[in-house]
Write a protein that holds these residues in place. Structure first.
Motif, PDB file in Angstrom:
ATOM      1  N   LYS A  63      58.187  58.933  56.141  1.00  0.00           N
ATOM      2  CA  LYS A  63      58.072  59.944  55.091  1.00  0.00           C
ATOM      3  C   LYS A  63      58.486  59.411  53.727  1.00  0.00           C
ATOM      4  N   GLU A  64      59.532  58.590  53.696  1.00  0.00           N
ATOM      5  CA  GLU A  64      60.114  58.172  52.428  1.00  0.00           C
ATOM      6  C   GLU A  64      59.588  56.840  51.898  1.00  0.00           C
ATOM      7  N   SER A  65      58.862  56.085  52.716  1.00  0.00           N
ATOM      8  CA  SER A  65      58.403  54.767  52.274  1.00  0.00           C
ATOM      9  C   SER A  65      57.530  54.873  51.022  1.00  0.00           C
ATOM     10  N   PRO A  66      57.788  54.041  50.020  1.00  0.00           N
ATOM     11  CA  PRO A  66      56.969  54.083  48.796  1.00  0.00           C
ATOM     12  C   PRO A  66      55.570  53.554  49.046  1.00  0.00           C
ATOM     13  N   VAL A  67      54.642  54.015  48.219  1.00  0.00           N
ATOM     14  CA  VAL A  67      53.284  53.477  48.294  1.00  0.00           C
ATOM     15  C   VAL A  67      53.299  52.041  47.777  1.00  0.00           C
ATOM     16  N   GLY A  68      52.212  51.329  47.958  1.00  0.00           N
ATOM     17  CA  GLY A  68      52.158  49.927  47.565  1.00  0.00           C
ATOM     18  C   GLY A  68      52.381  49.732  46.068  1.00  0.00           C
ATOM     19  N   LEU A  69      52.824  48.543  45.732  1.00  0.00           N
ATOM     20  CA  LEU A  69      53.050  48.174  44.329  1.00  0.00           C
ATOM     21  C   LEU A  69      51.759  47.584  43.774  1.00  0.00           C
ATOM     22  N   PHE A  70      50.973  48.414  43.107  1.00  0.00           N
ATOM     23  CA  PHE A  70      49.651  48.000  42.638  1.00  0.00           C
ATOM     24  C   PHE A  70      49.738  47.558  41.173  1.00  0.00           C
ATOM     25  N   THR A  71      49.952  46.268  40.976  1.00  0.00           N
ATOM     26  CA  THR A  71      50.082  45.721  39.625  1.00  0.00           C
ATOM     27  C   THR A  71      49.096  44.586  39.378  1.00  0.00           C
ATOM     28  N   ALA A  72      48.093  44.442  40.250  1.00  0.00           N
ATOM     29  CA  ALA A  72      47.149  43.331  40.101  1.00  0.00           C
ATOM     30  C   ALA A  72      46.390  43.412  38.781  1.00  0.00           C
ATOM     31  N   SER A  73      46.075  44.622  38.339  1.00  0.00           N
ATOM     32  CA  SER A  73      45.313  44.777  37.092  1.00  0.00           C
ATOM     33  C   SER A  73      46.093  44.231  35.904  1.00  0.00           C
ATOM     34  N   GLU A  74      47.363  44.606  35.799  1.00  0.00           N
ATOM     35  CA  GLU A  74      48.180  44.128  34.685  1.00  0.00           C
ATOM     36  C   GLU A  74      48.373  42.611  34.744  1.00  0.00           C
ATOM     37  N   VAL A  75      48.620  42.095  35.942  1.00  0.00           N
ATOM     38  CA  VAL A  75      48.842  40.655  36.089  1.00  0.00           C
ATOM     39  C   VAL A  75      47.580  39.873  35.735  1.00  0.00           C
ATOM     40  N   ASP A  76      46.431  40.342  36.189  1.00  0.00           N
ATOM     41  CA  ASP A  76      45.169  39.655  35.890  1.00  0.00           C
ATOM     42  C   ASP A  76      44.868  39.667  34.393  1.00  0.00           C
ATOM     43  N   GLN A  77      45.116  40.799  33.744  1.00  0.00           N
ATOM     44  CA  GLN A  77      44.874  40.869  32.306  1.00  0.00           C
ATOM     45  C   GLN A  77      45.801  39.933  31.540  1.00  0.00           C
ATOM     46  N   LEU A  78      47.050  39.880  31.962  1.00  0.00           N
ATOM     47  CA  LEU A  78      47.994  38.975  31.305  1.00  0.00           C
ATOM     48  C   LEU A  78      47.600  37.524  31.529  1.00  0.00           C
ATOM     49  N   ARG A  79      47.151  37.198  32.731  1.00  0.00           N
ATOM     50  CA  ARG A  79      46.715  35.831  33.015  1.00  0.00           C
ATOM     51  C   ARG A  79      45.560  35.442  32.093  1.00  0.00           C
ATOM     52  N   THR A  80      44.604  36.353  31.938  1.00  0.00           N
ATOM     53  CA  THR A  80      43.448  36.072  31.090  1.00  0.00           C
ATOM     54  C   THR A  80      43.858  35.903  29.634  1.00  0.00           C
ATOM     55  N   ARG A  81      44.715  36.787  29.162  1.00  0.00           N
ATOM     56  CA  ARG A  81      45.105  36.765  27.757  1.00  0.00           C
ATOM     57  C   ARG A  81      46.023  35.590  27.430  1.00  0.00           C
ATOM     58  N   LEU A  82      46.745  35.084  28.402  1.00  0.00           N
ATOM     59  CA  LEU A  82      47.725  34.030  28.144  1.00  0.00           C
ATOM     60  C   LEU A  82      47.285  32.678  28.680  1.00  0.00           C
ATOM     61  N   THR A  83      46.002  32.507  28.897  1.00  0.00           N
ATOM     62  CA  THR A  83      45.467  31.233  29.364  1.00  0.00           C
ATOM     63  C   THR A  83      44.561  30.636  28.295  1.00  0.00           C
ATOM     64  N   ILE A  84      44.828  29.410  27.902  1.00  0.00           N
ATOM     65  CA  ILE A  84      43.960  28.685  26.977  1.00  0.00           C
ATOM     66  C   ILE A  84      42.775  28.159  27.781  1.00  0.00           C
ATOM     67  N   PRO A  85      41.530  28.428  27.363  1.00  0.00           N
ATOM     68  CA  PRO A  85      40.356  28.073  28.172  1.00  0.00           C
ATOM     69  C   PRO A  85      40.344  26.650  28.690  1.00  0.00           C
ATOM     70  N   GLU A  86      40.734  25.690  27.856  1.00  0.00           N
ATOM     71  CA  GLU A  86      40.697  24.292  28.298  1.00  0.00           C
ATOM     72  C   GLU A  86      41.832  23.943  29.245  1.00  0.00           C
ATOM     73  N   ASP A  87      42.838  24.835  29.316  1.00  0.00           N
ATOM     74  CA  ASP A  87      44.017  24.583  30.142  1.00  0.00           C
ATOM     75  C   ASP A  87      43.765  25.122  31.531  1.00  0.00           C
ATOM     76  N   GLU A  88      43.677  24.252  32.536  1.00  0.00           N
ATOM     77  CA  GLU A  88      43.392  24.689  33.894  1.00  0.00           C
ATOM     78  C   GLU A  88      44.603  25.353  34.541  1.00  0.00           C
ATOM     79  N   SER A  89      45.805  25.058  34.047  1.00  0.00           N
ATOM     80  CA  SER A  89      47.008  25.647  34.627  1.00  0.00           C
ATOM     81  C   SER A  89      47.107  27.097  34.200  1.00  0.00           C
ATOM     82  N   LYS A  90      47.669  27.924  35.056  1.00  0.00           N
ATOM     83  CA  LYS A  90      47.825  29.340  34.797  1.00  0.00           C
ATOM     84  C   LYS A  90      49.258  29.630  34.377  1.00  0.00           C
ATOM     85  N   PRO A  91      49.468  30.471  33.344  1.00  0.00           N
ATOM     86  CA  PRO A  91      50.817  30.771  32.909  1.00  0.00           C
ATOM     87  C   PRO A  91      51.531  31.761  33.805  1.00  0.00           C
ATOM     88  N   THR A  92      50.779  32.448  34.653  1.00  0.00           N
ATOM     89  CA  THR A  92      51.408  33.437  35.523  1.00  0.00           C
ATOM     90  C   THR A  92      51.064  33.122  36.954  1.00  0.00           C
TER      91      THR A  92
END
Length: 226
Positions: free
Chosen positions: A190-219
């Protein structure tokens, strides 16, 4: 539906209509070839332009944003890992009691200690304030990510707290172990929390904080973040 996707559908429908009305197959072939060439020219004309190359100023700005964001995200990831450990410990306690491997007194003691760990994890998330130096959109995304995680941590804490209170030997209304276990399992469900759905925010941050030529991901989002 994009223009490039809509064009083939319209051309196919037009050719079907022409096939029904044009009896002369040479004329139909001429129209078909003409329409096909026209559609190719139109599709080429309406193709999406290639993105403009990123300027050095833009790359420098993203690099600066990365340096601001990464320390915050590392602390955030540590908090996520602690939430996972707490929740795994919670389930292990209830499963051990269900298997009659530990007593109700041990359950209460372990849940009491776990409650303090859950509260500490929630406070750590609350204290991980989004950096004000982040650009507005990045700041808003980080704020949303923190808020969702904080809500999840609080729900997790409440589940552990309520289960601990119910496992207090002084408050139990039955001495039957199976009944006690069933009661605790029902609270967990009854008390268990629903899943932690943060993929959208993480994906947007990854896109915004990645330099195109840089293959490494900041997140590096955790496996549990969905």
């Amino acid at each position: 539906m994009t223009y490039n996707l809509l064009m083939p559908i319209l051309v196919a429908l037009l050719l079907i209509i022409l096939y029904a009305f044009i009896k002369n197959r040479k004329v139909y072939a001429f129209f078909s070839i003409s329409i096909f060439l026209a559609s190719c020219i139109a599709a080429y004309s309406f193709r999406e332009p290639a993105p403009s190359p990123m300027t050095e100023e833009q790359k420098l700005f993203i690099g600066e944003q990365q340096q601001i964001f990464v320390p915050w995200y590392e602390r955030h990831q540590q908090n996520i890992d602690q939430l996972d450990r707490n929740w795994q410990a919670y389930h292990n306690i209830l499963e051990s009691f269900k298997a009659n491997a530990i007593s109700i007194q041990t359950v209460h003691l372990r849940l009491t200690a776990l409650e303090q760990d859950a509260l500490a994890a929630e406070n750590s998330i609350r204290d991980n304030i989004p950096p004000l130096a982040l650009e507005t959109t990045n700041y808003d995304l980080v704020t949303d990510l923190r808020e969702k995680t904080l809500q999840y941590a609080h729900a997790q804490y409440l589940a552990i707290l309520h289960t601990k209170n119910a496992a207090d030997p002084a408050q139990l209304h039955t001495d039957v172990q199976s009944e006690q276990s069933r009661m605790l399992q029902e609270i967990m469900i009854k008390e268990s929390p629903v899943g932690l759905f943060t993929a959208s925010e993480v994906d947007q941050l990854r896109t915004r904080l990645t330099i195109p030529e840089d293959e490494s991901k900041p997140t590096h989002p955790a496996e549990g973040e969905t």
